[in-house]
Design a protein around this motif. Structure first.
Motif, PDB file in Angstrom:
ATOM      1  N   GLY A 283       0.810  -1.210   0.000  1.00 13.68           N
ATOM      2  CA  GLY A 283       0.000   0.000   0.000  1.00 13.68           C
ATOM      3  C   GLY A 283       0.841   1.257   0.000  1.00 13.68           C
ATOM      4  O   GLY A 283       2.070   1.210   0.161  1.00 13.68           O
ATOM      5  N   THR A 284       0.164   2.390  -0.152  1.00 15.27           N
ATOM      6  CA  THR A 284       0.803   3.702  -0.164  1.00 15.27           C
ATOM      7  C   THR A 284      -0.050   4.676   0.622  1.00 15.27           C
ATOM      8  O   THR A 284      -1.262   4.790   0.380  1.00 15.27           O
ATOM      9  CB  THR A 284       0.974   4.230  -1.602  1.00 15.27           C
ATOM     10  OG1 THR A 284       1.661   3.253  -2.396  1.00 15.27           O
ATOM     11  CG2 THR A 284       1.758   5.535  -1.619  1.00 15.27           C
ATOM     12  N   ASP A 296       4.754  -0.764   4.874  1.00 18.11           N
ATOM     13  CA  ASP A 296       5.241  -2.111   5.099  1.00 18.11           C
ATOM     14  C   ASP A 296       4.060  -3.079   5.077  1.00 18.11           C
ATOM     15  O   ASP A 296       2.980  -2.767   5.582  1.00 18.11           O
ATOM     16  CB  ASP A 296       5.947  -2.189   6.456  1.00 18.11           C
ATOM     17  CG  ASP A 296       6.582  -3.549   6.700  1.00 18.11           C
ATOM     18  OD1 ASP A 296       5.856  -4.467   7.163  1.00 18.11           O
ATOM     19  OD2 ASP A 296       7.781  -3.681   6.426  1.00 18.11           O
ATOM     20  N   ARG A 297       4.255  -4.256   4.500  1.00 17.68           N
ATOM     21  CA  ARG A 297       3.151  -5.205   4.371  1.00 17.68           C
ATOM     22  C   ARG A 297       2.582  -5.604   5.724  1.00 17.68           C
ATOM     23  O   ARG A 297       1.386  -5.888   5.852  1.00 17.68           O
ATOM     24  CB  ARG A 297       3.602  -6.452   3.599  1.00 17.68           C
ATOM     25  CG  ARG A 297       4.680  -7.256   4.284  1.00 17.68           C
ATOM     26  CD  ARG A 297       5.176  -8.396   3.436  1.00 17.68           C
ATOM     27  NE  ARG A 297       4.152  -9.399   3.199  1.00 17.68           N
ATOM     28  CZ  ARG A 297       4.371 -10.520   2.495  1.00 17.68           C
ATOM     29  NH1 ARG A 297       5.553 -10.748   1.958  1.00 17.68           N
ATOM     30  NH2 ARG A 297       3.408 -11.400   2.326  1.00 17.68           N
ATOM     31  N   ASN A 298       3.433  -5.622   6.772  1.00 19.13           N
ATOM     32  CA  ASN A 298       2.969  -5.992   8.107  1.00 19.13           C
ATOM     33  C   ASN A 298       2.188  -4.877   8.785  1.00 19.13           C
ATOM     34  O   ASN A 298       1.624  -5.083   9.857  1.00 19.13           O
ATOM     35  CB  ASN A 298       4.160  -6.399   8.968  1.00 19.13           C
ATOM     36  CG  ASN A 298       4.867  -7.629   8.434  1.00 19.13           C
ATOM     37  OD1 ASN A 298       4.227  -8.620   8.105  1.00 19.13           O
ATOM     38  ND2 ASN A 298       6.185  -7.554   8.312  1.00 19.13           N
ATOM     39  N   ASP A 299       2.163  -3.716   8.149  1.00 16.52           N
ATOM     40  CA  ASP A 299       1.435  -2.567   8.681  1.00 16.52           C
ATOM     41  C   ASP A 299      -0.039  -2.598   8.267  1.00 16.52           C
ATOM     42  O   ASP A 299      -0.842  -1.808   8.762  1.00 16.52           O
ATOM     43  CB  ASP A 299       2.108  -1.298   8.147  1.00 16.52           C
ATOM     44  CG  ASP A 299       1.743  -0.058   8.930  1.00 16.52           C
ATOM     45  OD1 ASP A 299       1.234  -0.190  10.060  1.00 16.52           O
ATOM     46  OD2 ASP A 299       1.963   1.052   8.417  1.00 16.52           O
ATOM     47  N   ILE A 300      -0.394  -3.506   7.353  1.00  9.80           N
ATOM     48  CA  ILE A 300      -1.722  -3.523   6.737  1.00  9.80           C
ATOM     49  C   ILE A 300      -2.498  -4.757   7.190  1.00  9.80           C
ATOM     50  O   ILE A 300      -1.984  -5.877   7.133  1.00  9.80           O
ATOM     51  CB  ILE A 300      -1.605  -3.526   5.197  1.00  9.80           C
ATOM     52  CG1 ILE A 300      -0.824  -2.302   4.715  1.00  9.80           C
ATOM     53  CG2 ILE A 300      -2.979  -3.596   4.546  1.00  9.80           C
ATOM     54  CD1 ILE A 300      -0.371  -2.402   3.272  1.00  9.80           C
ATOM     55  N   THR A 301      -3.730  -4.543   7.617  1.00 13.40           N
ATOM     56  CA  THR A 301      -4.624  -5.652   7.946  1.00 13.40           C
ATOM     57  C   THR A 301      -5.945  -5.437   7.224  1.00 13.40           C
ATOM     58  O   THR A 301      -6.550  -4.362   7.316  1.00 13.40           O
ATOM     59  CB  THR A 301      -4.884  -5.750   9.455  1.00 13.40           C
ATOM     60  OG1 THR A 301      -3.641  -5.919  10.137  1.00 13.40           O
ATOM     61  CG2 THR A 301      -5.800  -6.921   9.781  1.00 13.40           C
ATOM     62  N   LEU A 302      -6.393  -6.456   6.502  1.00 13.59           N
ATOM     63  CA  LEU A 302      -7.677  -6.422   5.800  1.00 13.59           C
ATOM     64  C   LEU A 302      -8.501  -7.621   6.261  1.00 13.59           C
ATOM     65  O   LEU A 302      -8.087  -8.767   6.086  1.00 13.59           O
ATOM     66  CB  LEU A 302      -7.470  -6.478   4.281  1.00 13.59           C
ATOM     67  CG  LEU A 302      -6.747  -5.290   3.652  1.00 13.59           C
ATOM     68  CD1 LEU A 302      -6.416  -5.576   2.193  1.00 13.59           C
ATOM     69  CD2 LEU A 302      -7.609  -4.039   3.751  1.00 13.59           C
ATOM     70  N   LEU A 303      -9.667  -7.339   6.852  1.00 11.68           N
ATOM     71  CA  LEU A 303     -10.516  -8.397   7.392  1.00 11.68           C
ATOM     72  C   LEU A 303     -11.929  -8.263   6.833  1.00 11.68           C
ATOM     73  O   LEU A 303     -12.594  -7.244   7.049  1.00 11.68           O
ATOM     74  CB  LEU A 303     -10.567  -8.307   8.920  1.00 11.68           C
ATOM     75  CG  LEU A 303      -9.243  -8.465   9.664  1.00 11.68           C
ATOM     76  CD1 LEU A 303      -9.434  -8.131  11.139  1.00 11.68           C
ATOM     77  CD2 LEU A 303      -8.703  -9.878   9.497  1.00 11.68           C
ATOM     78  N   PRO A 304     -12.433  -9.270   6.130  1.00 13.53           N
ATOM     79  CA  PRO A 304     -13.822  -9.226   5.673  1.00 13.53           C
ATOM     80  C   PRO A 304     -14.787  -9.221   6.855  1.00 13.53           C
ATOM     81  O   PRO A 304     -14.587  -9.935   7.838  1.00 13.53           O
ATOM     82  CB  PRO A 304     -13.969 -10.499   4.847  1.00 13.53           C
ATOM     83  CG  PRO A 304     -12.574 -10.905   4.491  1.00 13.53           C
ATOM     84  CD  PRO A 304     -11.723 -10.469   5.636  1.00 13.53           C
ATOM     85  N   LYS A 324      -1.584   0.480  10.932  1.00 15.51           N
ATOM     86  CA  LYS A 324      -1.180   0.845  12.290  1.00 15.51           C
ATOM     87  C   LYS A 324      -0.342   2.118  12.337  1.00 15.51           C
ATOM     88  O   LYS A 324      -0.504   2.953  13.234  1.00 15.51           O
ATOM     89  CB  LYS A 324      -0.421  -0.325  12.912  1.00 15.51           C
ATOM     90  CG  LYS A 324      -1.286  -1.551  13.189  1.00 15.51           C
ATOM     91  CD  LYS A 324      -0.471  -2.712  13.716  1.00 15.51           C
ATOM     92  CE  LYS A 324       0.377  -3.342  12.615  1.00 15.51           C
ATOM     93  NZ  LYS A 324       1.077  -4.571  13.065  1.00 15.51           N
ATOM     94  N   SER A 325       0.556   2.294  11.372  1.00 16.47           N
ATOM     95  CA  SER A 325       1.485   3.422  11.428  1.00 16.47           C
ATOM     96  C   SER A 325       0.791   4.766  11.294  1.00 16.47           C
ATOM     97  O   SER A 325       1.344   5.794  11.697  1.00 16.47           O
ATOM     98  CB  SER A 325       2.536   3.286  10.318  1.00 16.47           C
ATOM     99  OG  SER A 325       1.915   3.310   9.036  1.00 16.47           O
TER     100      SER A 325
END
Length: 369
Positions: A283-284, A296-304, A324-325
């Motif tokens: 993401g950006t 960072d990929r670990n900064d992103i959470t996507l939950l249906p 989170k950041s």
């Protein structure tokens, strides 16, 4: 029927017969064949600088690319509308482009209009080499039949080498069963390069694309819906992406979000779903001043959060999205949960709203379900 019209009908039939086959090659290997082997085609290379206005135009050495615009609009009463304009280019074989009807390029256009109660769409195909579809850079113009996305004029005082200067003012138009639209676009901030200066990774094994956006378009114009004229205005997001094999063979599709925060920032995140290993997220974060930060990929959470049944599929149309950041913790909701594009390669695409730590509107695309 005149001989000329007979010839045109025959040529159109040939183009339409060839087009789905060109796009479907390897369709079992990732969404619409984007995970299929691409021997002979160019590959994205890290560190390659993007050049403008050149990279607004086509890249014949690559197999697949698109020019993509989505818009969140409102009428004078505040009712929400969504509009999509997309042009895809697919090369059926590598090598120099051949002339006329021997050309190996196929073009595909998608246009859509979404309201709370309707989702209307249209699809059209064209063969390369005969002028029915294409993209030029000076001035920028993308078209298929009478659907057009083109620059209006350069930004005052901006040179052609300034990122986005050649597309700071533009117009789009398209039509389909029950709708037609024409809108003006204007952006006062530069293009945004995703990933590593436009090199956007899509998997842990090195799959990638070149990817940039113009998320700062303001848009206004007229939609004619079932003969009724509606004046609309709002925000639009343009994506520009090209590659030859952007997905791994085990990646079957993606969930992609573009968000306009009410405070002026923008956010793009996506998840590539993998049937055998960890999903790949990227993401950006885009500040209100246009400055971009790769997430960072670990900064992103996507939950249906909730699902709907469409066309024999189960689709997660509402989501919890966390970054989170930047303190992002929001829940999204579709303007119309039935925003299904029943095109040759079907997918879900429609406007959304979101609330929680931040509020705003945006677009969601889900493929490969």
């Amino acid at each position: 029927m005149s001989a000329r019209w007979i010839v045109l009908v025959v040529l159109a039939a040939l183009a339409l017969a060839a087009a789905p086959a060109a796009f479907a090659e390897g369709a079992d290997k990732g969404f619409a064949g984007l995970g299929a082997e691409a021997a002979g085609f160019d590959r994205p290379i890290p560190g390659t600088p993007l050049v403008f206005p050149r990279d607004l135009g086509p890249h014949p050495g690559f197999r697949t690319e698109w020019w993509y615009l989505t818009a969140n609009l409102e009428d004078e009463s505040g009712a929400a509308y969504g509009v999509q304009w997309t042009l895809f280019r697919q090369a059926g074989a590598p090598g120099d482009e051949r002339e006329g009807w021997a050309n190996q390029t196929v073009w595909m256009g998608h246009a859509a209009v979404t309201t709370a109660t309707e989702h209307l769409f249209a699809e059209t195909f064209a063969r390369g080499g005969v002028g029915q579809a294409g993209v030029t850079t000076q001035p920028f113009r993308a078209w298929i039949d009478d659907w057009i996305f083109e620059a209006r004029q350069e930004a005052p005082g901006a040179g052609l080498d300034a990122p986005g200067a050649a597309l700071s003012r533009a117009r789009i138009s398209a039509n389909g069963p029950g709708f037609r639209y024409a809108f003006d676009l204007a952006a006062d901030k530069p293009l945004v390069l995703h990933g590593d200066q436009g090199f956007s990774r899509k998997s842990d094994d090195g799959r990638a694309s070149y990817y940039f956006s113009q998320p700062f378009f303001k848009i206004d114009g007229v939609l004619v819906l079932h003969g009724r004229k509606v004046e609309l205005s709002g925000l639009a997001w343009m994506d520009r992406e090209w590659s030859s094999q952007p997905l791994a063979a085990t990646q079957k599709g993606w969930d992609w979000f573009s968000l306009h925060l009410s405070t002026g920032e923008k956010l793009m995140v996506f998840r590539l779903r993998d049937g055998t290993s960890r999903d790949f997220c990227a993401g950006t974060w885009i500040g209100a001043d246009g400055a971009a930060q790769t997430l960072d990929r670990n900064d992103i959470t996507l939950l249906p959060l909730s699902e709907t049944h469409l066309a024999g599929r189960v689709l997660p149309v509402s989501w919890k999205l966390l970054v989170k950041s930047h303190g992002i913790d929001v829940e999204t909701a579709p303007v119309n949960g039935a925003s299904w594009m029943a095109t040759s390669f079907p997918y879900w695409e429609g406007p959304i709203s979101f609330h929680g730590s931040h509020e705003g509107k945006g677009y969601l695309e889900m493929t490969g379900y």
